[in-house]
Design a protein around this motif. Structure first.
Motif, mmCIF file in Angstrom:
data_model
loop_
_atom_site.group_PDB
_atom_site.id
_atom_site.type_symbol
_atom_site.label_atom_id
_atom_site.label_comp_id
_atom_site.label_asym_id
_atom_site.label_seq_id
_atom_site.Cartn_x
_atom_site.Cartn_y
_atom_site.Cartn_z
ATOM 1 N N LEU A 113 0.832 -1.210 0.000
ATOM 2 C CA LEU A 113 0.000 0.000 0.000
ATOM 3 C C LEU A 113 0.863 1.256 0.000
ATOM 4 C CD1 LEU A 113 -2.921 0.982 0.115
ATOM 5 C CD2 LEU A 113 -2.760 0.956 2.610
ATOM 6 N N LEU A 114 1.952 1.227 0.747
ATOM 7 C CA LEU A 114 2.851 2.383 0.777
ATOM 8 C C LEU A 114 3.556 2.550 -0.570
ATOM 9 C CD1 LEU A 114 4.427 2.013 4.336
ATOM 10 C CD2 LEU A 114 2.278 3.089 3.643
ATOM 11 N N GLU A 115 3.967 1.435 -1.180
ATOM 12 C CA GLU A 115 4.622 1.519 -2.490
ATOM 13 C C GLU A 115 3.661 2.093 -3.526
ATOM 14 O OE1 GLU A 115 7.688 1.065 -3.258
ATOM 15 O OE2 GLU A 115 8.241 0.522 -1.196
ATOM 16 N N ALA A 116 2.402 1.697 -3.484
ATOM 17 C CA ALA A 116 1.412 2.235 -4.419
ATOM 18 C C ALA A 116 1.232 3.732 -4.225
ATOM 19 C CB ALA A 116 0.079 1.511 -4.236
ATOM 20 N N ALA A 117 1.245 4.180 -2.965
ATOM 21 C CA ALA A 117 1.111 5.618 -2.688
ATOM 22 C C ALA A 117 2.325 6.383 -3.215
ATOM 23 C CB ALA A 117 0.949 5.840 -1.180
ATOM 24 N N ARG A 118 3.520 5.795 -3.084
ATOM 25 C CA ARG A 118 4.730 6.459 -3.603
ATOM 26 C C ARG A 118 4.691 6.547 -5.129
ATOM 27 N NH1 ARG A 118 7.284 2.951 0.426
ATOM 28 N NH2 ARG A 118 7.773 4.200 2.267
ATOM 29 N N ILE A 119 4.204 5.494 -5.768
ATOM 30 C CA ILE A 119 4.091 5.520 -7.230
ATOM 31 C C ILE A 119 3.116 6.615 -7.682
ATOM 32 C CG2 ILE A 119 3.292 4.182 -9.215
ATOM 33 C CD1 ILE A 119 4.354 1.683 -7.815
ATOM 34 N N ASP A 120 2.071 6.838 -6.872
ATOM 35 C CA ASP A 120 1.111 7.892 -7.211
ATOM 36 C C ASP A 120 1.632 9.289 -6.899
ATOM 37 O OD1 ASP A 120 -0.646 6.032 -8.119
ATOM 38 O OD2 ASP A 120 -1.779 5.898 -6.236
ATOM 39 N N GLY A 121 2.825 9.380 -6.337
ATOM 40 C CA GLY A 121 3.434 10.686 -6.106
ATOM 41 C C GLY A 121 3.273 11.251 -4.713
ATOM 42 N N ALA A 122 2.762 10.475 -3.761
ATOM 43 C CA ALA A 122 2.578 10.974 -2.399
ATOM 44 C C ALA A 122 3.915 11.022 -1.669
ATOM 45 C CB ALA A 122 1.601 10.068 -1.646
ATOM 46 N N GLY A 123 4.114 12.057 -0.877
ATOM 47 C CA GLY A 123 5.328 12.184 -0.073
ATOM 48 C C GLY A 123 5.253 11.327 1.178
ATOM 49 N N GLU A 124 6.394 11.197 1.871
ATOM 50 C CA GLU A 124 6.436 10.327 3.050
ATOM 51 C C GLU A 124 5.575 10.867 4.190
ATOM 52 O OE1 GLU A 124 7.738 7.380 3.089
ATOM 53 O OE2 GLU A 124 8.435 7.598 1.017
ATOM 54 N N TYR A 125 5.585 12.188 4.405
ATOM 55 C CA TYR A 125 4.750 12.757 5.476
ATOM 56 C C TYR A 125 3.262 12.556 5.177
ATOM 57 C CZ TYR A 125 8.886 15.011 7.405
ATOM 58 O OH TYR A 125 10.112 15.243 7.954
ATOM 59 N N ARG A 126 2.902 12.743 3.903
ATOM 60 C CA ARG A 126 1.490 12.542 3.538
ATOM 61 C C ARG A 126 1.099 11.074 3.686
ATOM 62 N NH1 ARG A 126 -1.349 14.010 -2.293
ATOM 63 N NH2 ARG A 126 -3.504 13.555 -1.627
ATOM 64 N N VAL A 145 -1.916 10.279 6.161
ATOM 65 C CA VAL A 145 -3.153 9.892 5.469
ATOM 66 C C VAL A 145 -3.397 8.386 5.543
ATOM 67 C CG1 VAL A 145 -4.320 9.856 3.225
ATOM 68 C CG2 VAL A 145 -3.034 11.879 3.926
ATOM 69 N N ILE A 146 -2.324 7.592 5.440
ATOM 70 C CA ILE A 146 -2.482 6.133 5.400
ATOM 71 C C ILE A 146 -2.040 5.487 6.709
ATOM 72 C CG2 ILE A 146 -1.789 4.019 4.208
ATOM 73 C CD1 ILE A 146 -1.409 5.671 1.680
ATOM 74 N N GLY A 147 -0.777 5.733 7.094
ATOM 75 C CA GLY A 147 -0.233 5.047 8.260
ATOM 76 C C GLY A 147 -0.975 5.371 9.544
ATOM 77 N N ALA A 148 -1.185 6.648 9.810
ATOM 78 C CA ALA A 148 -1.841 7.040 11.064
ATOM 79 C C ALA A 148 -3.269 6.513 11.142
ATOM 80 C CB ALA A 148 -1.822 8.560 11.204
ATOM 81 N N ARG A 149 -3.965 6.479 9.994
ATOM 82 C CA ARG A 149 -5.350 5.980 10.011
ATOM 83 C C ARG A 149 -5.398 4.478 10.263
ATOM 84 N NH1 ARG A 149 -8.663 9.212 5.241
ATOM 85 N NH2 ARG A 149 -8.382 11.308 6.128
ATOM 86 N N LEU A 150 -4.495 3.736 9.620
ATOM 87 C CA LEU A 150 -4.483 2.292 9.847
ATOM 88 C C LEU A 150 -4.019 1.941 11.258
ATOM 89 C CD1 LEU A 150 -3.068 0.997 6.438
ATOM 90 C CD2 LEU A 150 -5.428 0.948 7.247
ATOM 91 N N MET A 151 -3.302 2.849 11.900
ATOM 92 C CA MET A 151 -2.821 2.595 13.264
ATOM 93 C C MET A 151 -3.722 3.236 14.320
ATOM 94 S SD MET A 151 1.280 3.163 12.754
ATOM 95 C CE MET A 151 1.618 2.816 14.483
#
Length: 299
Positions: free
Chosen positions: A188-201, A205-211
């Protein structure tokens, strides 16, 4: 065998097996243990509730497990007006210290756990070893170095002496790392990076919500620990108007030792009131745990 199968087909149910005697003993033992644990847990709370409704004389002369003359409202009035309402100041201080310290600790520990679980970098294993090794250091050993450090930073007798140390918790970092490893897929993180999302985003947006479930657990454990903290405020705070509720109630118990004034009744009622914020927090955060349990069952 054919006859047996035909009988099962006709009757529509499998033959019942006799209940083993040891299973009944096991159930009885488990039931007895649960009842004993329930009584052990509820009895002190019941005593506290009963004692809070009594006057000062009934507190010592009547049964501790049953009611006497009902004076709960008078006790509340005396608690909130004693020493110009200093108890409310202690409650407010405790709420501020606990919320600020625990919110900061949750953000820092979730970010650290996420970084340790999701990224590979040099020294990661050593860092985890230091975090786990810090569990073995007794907190009391750090009191003198911490006091000297806070004195140099002029933090003694200020709220920062209680809030800033609450930001750091090695156990919460470890808990966040373990939860992040199981809750966040790397794909999921790799897909977000491919879409151009930065590490903080990606983190917010993803990590904090899943945790969120793990973060709620970390916040609750930290809040309860900060709310019941006694040793830190005792060492670092001097002014009475900056004390926490636990330190304030302890000072009222100490009054009984120093002179003839007995404030045990106020301490009992104050203990009941000090439980209310934690009960409210537990009830309000139940939905996070339920969503986490449901998500885990679907996985």
């Amino acid at each position: 065998m054919t006859t047996t199968l035909d009988r099962r087909t006709v009757t529509g149910s499998a033959p019942r097996r006799p209940v083993a005697p040891h299973s009944k003993r096991t159930k009885a033992t488990v039931l007895f243990g649960l009842i004993a644990f329930t009584v052990y847990s509820v009895a002190p709370v019941w005593w506290l509730i009963v004692a809070a409704t009594k006057g000062q004389s009934d507190l010592y002369t009547t049964s501790g497990l049953w009611f006497a003359e009902f004076r709960l409202l008078d006790n509340f009035r005396e608690l909130f007006t004693y020493q110009d309402g200093i108890f409310l100041t202690w409650m407010w201080n405790t709420v501020v210290y606990s919320l600020a310290g625990t919110a900061g600790m949750t953000l820092i520990c979730v970010a650290c756990g996420y970084g340790l679980a999701m990224y590979r970098f040099r020294g990661r294993g050593v860092m985890m070893g230091c975090i786990i090794g810090s569990f073995l250091v007794p907190h009391a050993l750090l009191t003198i170095p911490s006091f000297l450090l806070y004195t140099d930073l002029r933090m003694i007798d200020t709220p920062w002496a209680i809030i800033v140390p609450s930001f750091f918790s090695a156990f919460s970092v470890y808990l966040a790392k373990v939860y992040a490893e199981g809750a966040i897929p790397h794909e999921l993180l790799e897909a977000a990076r491919i879409d151009g999302a930065g590490e903080y985003r990606i983190f917010f947006v993803i990590g904090a919500r899943l945790m969120s479930t793990g973060a709620a657990t970390i916040f609750l454990l930290g809040f309860v620990g900060s709310w019941n903290s006694f040793f830190g405020p005792l060492v670092y705070l001097r002014s009475q108007d900056k004390w926490t509720v636990m330190l304030g109630l302890y000072s009222w118990l100490k009054v009984k030792v120093d002179n003839s004034t007995d404030l045990t009744g106020l301490v009992v009622v104050g203990s009941i009131v000090s439980l209310i914020p934690m009960v409210v927090l537990m009830v309000s955060m139940q939905r996070y745990w339920r969503s986490g349990v449901t998500l885990g069952s679907l996985k």
